[in-house]
Write a protein that holds these residues in place. Structure first.
Motif, PDB file in Angstrom:
ATOM      1  N   ALA A   1      35.287  45.688  36.613  1.00  0.00           N
ATOM      2  CA  ALA A   1      35.197  44.222  36.554  1.00  0.00           C
ATOM      3  C   ALA A   1      34.848  43.659  37.930  1.00  0.00           C
ATOM      4  O   ALA A   1      34.013  42.750  38.048  1.00  0.00           O
ATOM      5  CB  ALA A   1      36.506  43.630  36.040  1.00  0.00           C
ATOM      6  N   LEU A   2      35.471  44.208  38.971  1.00  0.00           N
ATOM      7  CA  LEU A   2      35.170  43.741  40.323  1.00  0.00           C
ATOM      8  C   LEU A   2      33.728  44.063  40.705  1.00  0.00           C
ATOM      9  O   LEU A   2      33.028  43.229  41.292  1.00  0.00           O
ATOM     10  CB  LEU A   2      36.152  44.346  41.334  1.00  0.00           C
ATOM     11  CG  LEU A   2      37.582  43.809  41.245  1.00  0.00           C
ATOM     12  CD1 LEU A   2      38.508  44.585  42.179  1.00  0.00           C
ATOM     13  CD2 LEU A   2      37.630  42.321  41.550  1.00  0.00           C
ATOM     14  N   ARG A   3      33.273  45.251  40.358  1.00  0.00           N
ATOM     15  CA  ARG A   3      31.870  45.602  40.641  1.00  0.00           C
ATOM     16  C   ARG A   3      30.921  44.668  39.892  1.00  0.00           C
ATOM     17  O   ARG A   3      29.868  44.296  40.408  1.00  0.00           O
ATOM     18  CB  ARG A   3      31.599  47.050  40.259  1.00  0.00           C
ATOM     19  CG  ARG A   3      32.228  48.038  41.216  1.00  0.00           C
ATOM     20  CD  ARG A   3      31.872  49.485  40.870  1.00  0.00           C
ATOM     21  NE  ARG A   3      32.647  50.394  41.669  1.00  0.00           N
ATOM     22  CZ  ARG A   3      33.690  51.095  41.222  1.00  0.00           C
ATOM     23  NH1 ARG A   3      34.062  51.009  39.947  1.00  0.00           N
ATOM     24  NH2 ARG A   3      34.353  51.889  42.025  1.00  0.00           N
ATOM     25  N   ALA A   4      31.295  44.272  38.667  1.00  0.00           N
ATOM     26  CA  ALA A   4      30.466  43.371  37.871  1.00  0.00           C
ATOM     27  C   ALA A   4      30.311  42.002  38.528  1.00  0.00           C
ATOM     28  O   ALA A   4      29.318  41.314  38.294  1.00  0.00           O
ATOM     29  CB  ALA A   4      31.048  43.203  36.464  1.00  0.00           C
ATOM     30  N   ILE A   5      31.260  41.597  39.371  1.00  0.00           N
ATOM     31  CA  ILE A   5      31.139  40.316  40.077  1.00  0.00           C
ATOM     32  C   ILE A   5      30.698  40.505  41.534  1.00  0.00           C
ATOM     33  O   ILE A   5      30.809  39.608  42.347  1.00  0.00           O
ATOM     34  CB  ILE A   5      32.445  39.484  40.000  1.00  0.00           C
ATOM     35  CG1 ILE A   5      33.620  40.198  40.674  1.00  0.00           C
ATOM     36  CG2 ILE A   5      32.759  39.119  38.551  1.00  0.00           C
ATOM     37  CD1 ILE A   5      34.860  39.331  40.857  1.00  0.00           C
ATOM     38  N   GLY A   6      30.189  41.700  41.840  1.00  0.00           N
ATOM     39  CA  GLY A   6      29.595  41.945  43.152  1.00  0.00           C
ATOM     40  C   GLY A   6      30.557  42.339  44.253  1.00  0.00           C
ATOM     41  O   GLY A   6      30.233  42.214  45.436  1.00  0.00           O
ATOM     42  N   VAL A   7      31.726  42.839  43.890  1.00  0.00           N
ATOM     43  CA  VAL A   7      32.688  43.291  44.889  1.00  0.00           C
ATOM     44  C   VAL A   7      32.569  44.805  45.035  1.00  0.00           C
ATOM     45  O   VAL A   7      32.602  45.532  44.048  1.00  0.00           O
ATOM     46  CB  VAL A   7      34.132  42.896  44.479  1.00  0.00           C
ATOM     47  CG1 VAL A   7      35.149  43.472  45.460  1.00  0.00           C
ATOM     48  CG2 VAL A   7      34.276  41.387  44.392  1.00  0.00           C
ATOM     49  N   ASP A   8      32.415  45.255  46.284  1.00  0.00           N
ATOM     50  CA  ASP A   8      32.383  46.682  46.600  1.00  0.00           C
ATOM     51  C   ASP A   8      33.822  47.188  46.540  1.00  0.00           C
ATOM     52  O   ASP A   8      34.691  46.670  47.237  1.00  0.00           O
ATOM     53  CB  ASP A   8      31.797  46.864  47.998  1.00  0.00           C
ATOM     54  CG  ASP A   8      31.821  48.305  48.485  1.00  0.00           C
ATOM     55  OD1 ASP A   8      31.704  49.234  47.655  1.00  0.00           O
ATOM     56  OD2 ASP A   8      31.978  48.501  49.709  1.00  0.00           O
ATOM     57  N   VAL A   9      34.092  48.177  45.686  1.00  0.00           N
ATOM     58  CA  VAL A   9      35.445  48.695  45.506  1.00  0.00           C
ATOM     59  C   VAL A   9      35.540  50.086  46.110  1.00  0.00           C
ATOM     60  O   VAL A   9      34.741  50.961  45.787  1.00  0.00           O
ATOM     61  CB  VAL A   9      35.847  48.740  44.017  1.00  0.00           C
ATOM     62  CG1 VAL A   9      37.258  49.283  43.848  1.00  0.00           C
ATOM     63  CG2 VAL A   9      35.719  47.353  43.392  1.00  0.00           C
TER      64      VAL A   9
ATOM     65  N   GLU B   1      42.720  40.242  53.274  1.00  0.00           N
ATOM     66  CA  GLU B   1      43.742  39.603  52.455  1.00  0.00           C
ATOM     67  C   GLU B   1      44.478  40.661  51.645  1.00  0.00           C
ATOM     68  O   GLU B   1      43.851  41.481  50.984  1.00  0.00           O
ATOM     69  CB  GLU B   1      43.122  38.586  51.507  1.00  0.00           C
ATOM     70  CG  GLU B   1      42.405  37.456  52.217  1.00  0.00           C
ATOM     71  CD  GLU B   1      41.699  36.520  51.258  1.00  0.00           C
ATOM     72  OE1 GLU B   1      42.012  36.532  50.046  1.00  0.00           O
ATOM     73  OE2 GLU B   1      40.818  35.781  51.729  1.00  0.00           O
ATOM     74  N   LEU B   2      45.788  40.595  51.687  1.00  0.00           N
ATOM     75  CA  LEU B   2      46.646  41.504  50.917  1.00  0.00           C
ATOM     76  C   LEU B   2      46.900  40.892  49.546  1.00  0.00           C
ATOM     77  O   LEU B   2      47.199  39.706  49.437  1.00  0.00           O
ATOM     78  CB  LEU B   2      47.963  41.661  51.674  1.00  0.00           C
ATOM     79  CG  LEU B   2      48.750  42.932  51.569  1.00  0.00           C
ATOM     80  CD1 LEU B   2      47.929  44.134  51.978  1.00  0.00           C
ATOM     81  CD2 LEU B   2      49.990  42.857  52.441  1.00  0.00           C
TER      82      LEU B   2
ATOM     83  N   GLY C   1      43.584  42.561  43.880  1.00  0.00           N
ATOM     84  CA  GLY C   1      43.091  43.610  44.770  1.00  0.00           C
ATOM     85  C   GLY C   1      44.122  43.916  45.834  1.00  0.00           C
ATOM     86  O   GLY C   1      44.814  43.015  46.302  1.00  0.00           O
ATOM     87  N   ASP C   2      44.228  45.170  46.231  1.00  0.00           N
ATOM     88  CA  ASP C   2      45.211  45.546  47.253  1.00  0.00           C
ATOM     89  C   ASP C   2      44.861  44.939  48.608  1.00  0.00           C
ATOM     90  O   ASP C   2      45.639  44.194  49.185  1.00  0.00           O
ATOM     91  CB  ASP C   2      45.321  47.064  47.369  1.00  0.00           C
ATOM     92  CG  ASP C   2      46.027  47.699  46.183  1.00  0.00           C
ATOM     93  OD1 ASP C   2      46.719  46.976  45.432  1.00  0.00           O
ATOM     94  OD2 ASP C   2      45.888  48.925  46.015  1.00  0.00           O
TER      95      ASP C   2
ATOM     96  N   ASN D   1      36.774  45.393  48.438  1.00  0.00           N
ATOM     97  CA  ASN D   1      38.177  45.530  48.040  1.00  0.00           C
ATOM     98  C   ASN D   1      38.585  46.994  48.191  1.00  0.00           C
ATOM     99  O   ASN D   1      37.886  47.887  47.732  1.00  0.00           O
ATOM    100  CB  ASN D   1      38.379  45.085  46.593  1.00  0.00           C
ATOM    101  CG  ASN D   1      39.832  45.083  46.207  1.00  0.00           C
ATOM    102  OD1 ASN D   1      40.632  44.384  46.804  1.00  0.00           O
ATOM    103  ND2 ASN D   1      40.187  45.880  45.216  1.00  0.00           N
ATOM    104  N   ILE D   2      39.716  47.198  48.851  1.00  0.00           N
ATOM    105  CA  ILE D   2      40.226  48.549  49.073  1.00  0.00           C
ATOM    106  C   ILE D   2      41.487  48.706  48.238  1.00  0.00           C
ATOM    107  O   ILE D   2      42.431  47.935  48.372  1.00  0.00           O
ATOM    108  CB  ILE D   2      40.543  48.778  50.568  1.00  0.00           C
ATOM    109  CG1 ILE D   2      39.280  48.524  51.410  1.00  0.00           C
ATOM    110  CG2 ILE D   2      41.095  50.181  50.783  1.00  0.00           C
ATOM    111  CD1 ILE D   2      39.556  48.316  52.882  1.00  0.00           C
TER     112      ILE D   2
END
Length: 170
Positions: free
Chosen positions: A107-115, A51-52, A73-74, A83-84
């Motif tokens: 913040a994204l890492r805090a909700i379990g998203v690999d950045v 998703e863009l 997220g990009d 998320n990239i």
């Protein structure tokens, strides 16, 4: 006077420069997305479901970290919560923007998203991009299909046609 007026308002030339910057960054993001999403038979990495400009609604704790209720997220791969982010040199050069980017990533890492972050230099250097793209695709594509020499050639040709030839035209 070009750029910023005494009142701090961007004038026409400044808006044009900002517009050009946004277009270049959007083009690089679109090129990165194409390299990752296009099917392997065309030289892409075959990452599906990307998703863009995904908008993340943040829970309270992550809002405190980010300093806002949502972040964008990009390139987001929901299936593996990755998320990239594409970081251009121009847009991310000032310290305020860097701080916002770091807060968003935390913040994204805090909700379990690999950045993961991709810079312009990484995008435009084949051997670096190739290794990075392989790591970004890990967990998203069918590993039963081996990466062959002809596939790597296709991937290089797509990368070269999308990025290097574009640079040569400038």
């Amino acid at each position: 006077a070009d750029g910023v007026s005494p009142a701090g308002v961007l004038e026409a030339d400044g808006l044009d420069a900002l517009d050009d910057l946004i277009r270049v960054e959007a083009l690089c993001l679109a090129q990165l997305a194409a390299l990752l999403v296009l099917p392997r038979r065309l030289g892409g990495r075959g990452i599906s479901g990307m998703e863009l400009n995904h908008v993340f609604e943040l829970p309270r704790q992550a809002q405190v970290i980010a300093g806002r209720r949502t972040v964008e997220g990009d390139l987001y791969i929901p299936g593996i919560r990755r998320n990239i982010e594409y970081d251009s040199e121009q847009h991310h050069a000032d310290s305020e923007q860097r701080d916002r980017d770091i807060r968003k990533a935390n913040a994204l890492r805090a909700i379990g998203v690999d950045v993961r972050t991709v810079t312009r230099t990484q995008l435009y250097t084949w051997n670096v991009f190739n290794a990075l793209a392989d790591s970004l695709a890990r967990g998203t594509v069918d590993r039963a299909r081996p990466v062959t020499a002809p596939l790597k050639t296709l991937q290089y040709e797509l990368w070269h046609n999308l990025l290097v030839r574009d640079e040569e035209r400038d």
